[in-house]
Design a protein around this motif. Structure first.
Motif, PDB file in Angstrom:
ATOM      1  N   UNK A 231      -5.802  -0.619 -14.708  1.00 62.83           N
ATOM      2  CA  UNK A 231      -4.793   0.424 -14.568  1.00 62.83           C
ATOM      3  C   UNK A 231      -4.202   0.758 -15.932  1.00 62.83           C
ATOM      4  N   UNK A 232      -3.876   2.035 -16.127  1.00 65.06           N
ATOM      5  CA  UNK A 232      -3.175   2.472 -17.326  1.00 65.06           C
ATOM      6  C   UNK A 232      -1.672   2.363 -17.093  1.00 65.06           C
ATOM      7  N   UNK A 233      -0.906   2.288 -18.173  1.00 63.23           N
ATOM      8  CA  UNK A 233       0.550   2.246 -18.049  1.00 63.23           C
ATOM      9  C   UNK A 233       1.040   3.497 -17.327  1.00 63.23           C
ATOM     10  N   UNK A 234       1.853   3.306 -16.305  1.00 62.02           N
ATOM     11  CA  UNK A 234       2.377   4.417 -15.528  1.00 62.02           C
ATOM     12  C   UNK A 234       1.489   4.873 -14.394  1.00 62.02           C
ATOM     13  N   UNK A 235       0.282   4.322 -14.288  1.00 61.22           N
ATOM     14  CA  UNK A 235      -0.626   4.744 -13.223  1.00 61.22           C
ATOM     15  C   UNK A 235      -0.175   4.163 -11.891  1.00 61.22           C
ATOM     16  N   UNK A 236      -0.174   4.993 -10.859  1.00 63.00           N
ATOM     17  CA  UNK A 236       0.195   4.569  -9.517  1.00 63.00           C
ATOM     18  C   UNK A 236      -1.066   4.309  -8.698  1.00 63.00           C
ATOM     19  N   UNK A 237      -1.000   3.292  -7.853  1.00 63.68           N
ATOM     20  CA  UNK A 237      -2.121   3.002  -6.968  1.00 63.68           C
ATOM     21  C   UNK A 237      -1.591   2.619  -5.595  1.00 63.68           C
ATOM     22  N   UNK A 238      -2.286   3.076  -4.570  1.00 64.58           N
ATOM     23  CA  UNK A 238      -1.973   2.720  -3.189  1.00 64.58           C
ATOM     24  C   UNK A 238      -3.156   1.937  -2.632  1.00 64.58           C
ATOM     25  N   UNK A 239      -2.882   0.771  -2.038  1.00 68.05           N
ATOM     26  CA  UNK A 239      -3.939  -0.066  -1.476  1.00 68.05           C
ATOM     27  C   UNK A 239      -3.627  -0.398  -0.028  1.00 68.05           C
ATOM     28  N   UNK A 240      -4.691  -0.461   0.786  1.00 65.53           N
ATOM     29  CA  UNK A 240      -4.570  -0.873   2.182  1.00 65.53           C
ATOM     30  C   UNK A 240      -5.638  -1.922   2.456  1.00 65.53           C
ATOM     31  N   UNK A 241      -5.215  -3.034   3.041  1.00 66.07           N
ATOM     32  CA  UNK A 241      -6.131  -4.131   3.345  1.00 66.07           C
ATOM     33  C   UNK A 241      -6.055  -4.409   4.845  1.00 66.07           C
ATOM     34  N   UNK A 242      -7.182  -4.254   5.540  1.00 68.73           N
ATOM     35  CA  UNK A 242      -7.272  -4.542   6.973  1.00 68.73           C
ATOM     36  C   UNK A 242      -8.068  -5.827   7.164  1.00 68.73           C
ATOM     37  N   UNK A 243      -7.618  -6.688   8.081  1.00 71.72           N
ATOM     38  CA  UNK A 243      -8.253  -7.996   8.252  1.00 71.72           C
ATOM     39  C   UNK A 243      -8.579  -8.243   9.716  1.00 71.72           C
ATOM     40  N   UNK A 244      -9.653  -8.981   9.933  1.00 73.80           N
ATOM     41  CA  UNK A 244     -10.066  -9.349  11.288  1.00 73.80           C
ATOM     42  C   UNK A 244      -9.383 -10.634  11.745  1.00 73.80           C
TER      43      UNK A 244
END
Length: 387
Positions: A78-91
Motif C-alpha cells: 500500500x502507498x501512504x494514504x491509500x485506502x483499502x476495503x477487505x472482506x473475509x468470509x469463512x466456513x
C-alpha cells in the motif's frame, strides 16, 4: 490516519459439521484455554502462518486451508494514504488478522510484522469487513485460519484504487489515466473521477450497451456487463457492483455464506442434466448443488506379508454426483483449477486420504465434454461444503 470498521455479516447457514469438529479432525490448540489461545494468536503472522501469495487488488481469492498449515497469509503493498476495503468470509470459526507495515524480512524470506493492526475472531458461516487507510507506504498482510479444525474454505475480497505514474505500474488489463493518478480499465471505469464518464442515464434502457450503474459521486452512468466466468454481486459499495450479461445468472452460495461475490454462470443444473445433454453445456460455466463421492478404487496386486498387510498402492478419483446418486457411474470427474482431484494411499487408508473431503457441495465451474473420448469433467472455480 487509520480508518477501521469491522462488521460481521448475517449468517444464513452453518457448516454441516458439528461445532468444534470437522472431517479433518480438531487442531491441537482446540484443547488450550483462552489465555494460551490469545498468546498464540498474537504471534501468528511470524510463527504460524504459511505465506501463500500476493493479494490481488479489486479481486477475490477463494481457497482451502488444511493440515499442516495453521494459517494462510496474503501480502499486499500500500502507498501512504491509500485506502483499502477487505472482506473475509469463512466456513469454520476462524481467526482473521491484518498486519503491517512489514518490519523486516526473515531468514526464511518471509515478511515479519509486529502486533496486528486489526484482529477479529469470526464465527462459522460469517463474513467480516474492514477498511484501512495506510499512514505510510509498506507491505501488509491478511491472515486467516480456522481455530479448531484443520480443513476449511475461505474467501478474501479486496477493493482499492491502484495509484500509478505510468502504464507499467498497472495490471495488464488496466492503464494509467493521462493525469497519472489511478489505474483504470478500458473503456473508462465509471468508478474513477479521473476518467471521462460514459453517457449519463437514469434507467438501463437509456444505455446503448450495458446497464445504468451508480458512480462514486452518486450520479449514474452506463457500465458494461461482465461476462460468463467473471466476478459479480457480493457486498460492495454501489459504484463497484458488477452485473452479469442479461442471459446469465450471478451464482453465489448465499444460503451457506452471506454476501460473498458470485460468478456469472449459464444456469444452475443437476449432474443428470449435464450427462443427458453434454453438447449444450460444453465449455459453459454452470452451478451444481450435488455431492462429491469417490469413484471405483484401484490397487496394485502384491501379496502382502502379515507384518505389512497394507503394502499395495491404491487410489480413486473424486466424482461430482447428484445428492441422490447411489453409483459412481452417474458421476463426472471433478477438477479444481485444472487439476483432477482424487484419493490415494494404501488399501487400508486411501479412502481417508482425499484431496477434498467427500460430501454435499455447492460448486460453480466449467463443464467440459470430450466427444472423442466420451468423457465429462467439471473444473470448479468455487466450492463450498453444504448441509
Amino acid at each position: 490516519m487509520k480508518k477501521m470498521i469491522w462488521l460481521v455479516g448475517c449468517v444464513l447457514a452453518l457448516s454441516a459439521c458439528a461445532e468444534g469438529e470437522s472431517d479433518s479432525g480438531p487442531k491441537p490448540q482446540a484443547n488450550l484455554d483462552a489465555e494460551h489461545l490469545e498468546e498464540k494468536a498474537d504471534g501468528i503472522s511470524n510463527r504460524w502462518t504459511t505465506v501463500i501469495s500476493e493479494l490481488p487488488l479489486n479481486d477475490s481469492v477463494e481457497a482451502t486451508i488444511d493440515y499442516p498449515d495453521w494459517f494462510h497469509g496474503y501480502t499486499l503493498s500500500l502507498e501512504a494514504g491509500q485506502e483499502i476495503s477487505l472482506r473475509v468470509a469463512v466456513e469454520e470459526e476462524s481467526m482473521v488478522r491484518f498486519y503491517g507495515p512489514k518490519t523486516h524480512t526473515g531468514w526464511d524470506g518471509a515478511p515479519k510484522f509486529g502486533r496486528a493492526l486489526l484482529a477479529q475472531d469470526v464465527p462459522a458461516g460469517y463474513m467480516v469487513s474492514f477498511e484501512y487507510t495506510a499512514d505510510e507506504a509498506g507491505d501488509f498482510m491478511v491472515v486467516v485460519g480456522p481455530k479448531y479444525v484443520w480443513r476449511a474454505n475461505y474467501s478474501i475480497t479486496t477493493e482499492s484504487e491502484i495509484r500509478c505514474d505510468s502504464d507499467d505500474q498497472c495490471p495488464s488489463s488496466m492503464s494509467c489515466e493521462h493525469n497519472g493518478v489511478f489505474c483504470i480499465t478500458s473503456p473508462c471505469d465509471v468508478s474513477y473521477s479521473v476518467c471521462v464518464p460514459r453517457e449519463e442515464c437514469a434507467f438501463d434502457e437509456d444505455c446503448d450497451s450495458g446497464w445504468c450503474a451508480y458512480t462514486e459521486d452518486g450520479s449514474r452512468a452506463c457500465k458494461d456487463y461482465v461476462k460468463e466466468g467473471e466476478s459479480c454481486g457480493g457486498f460492495r459499495m454501489a459504484h463497484l457492483i458488477d452485473n452479469c450479461e442479461p442471459e446469465l445468472i450471478c451464482a453465489a452460495p448465499y444460503d451457506i455464506v452471506a454476501d460473498v461475490p458470485g460468478v456469472c454462470a449459464m444456469a444452475e443444473v443437476s449432474v443428470a442434466e449435464l450427462r443427458a445433454n453434454p453438447e449444450l453445456y460444453n465449455g459453459r460455466v454452470v452451478v451444481v448443488r450435488g455431492a462429491l463421492k469417490t469413484g471405483y478404487g484401484f490397487c496394485t496386486k502384491m501379496a502382502c506379508p502379515d507384518t505389512n498387510p497394507c503394502c499395495n498402492s491404491c487410489g480413486s478419483e473424486l466424482l461430482l454426483v447428484d445428492q441422490s446418486a447411489d453409483s459412481p457411474d452417474s458421476g463426472i470427474g471433478f477438477h479444481e483449477n485444472g487439476q483432477a482431484l482424487g484419493c490415494s494411499g494404501n488399501e487400508c487408508n486411501f479412502m481417508d486420504n482425499c484431496d477434498v473431503d467427500p460430501g454435499n457441495v455447492w460448486t460453480v465451474g466449467e463443464f467440459r465434454w470430450d466427444a472423442e473420448w466420451q468423457t465429462m469433467t467439471f473444473d470448479a472455480k468455487s466450492r463450498w461444503a453444504r448441509p
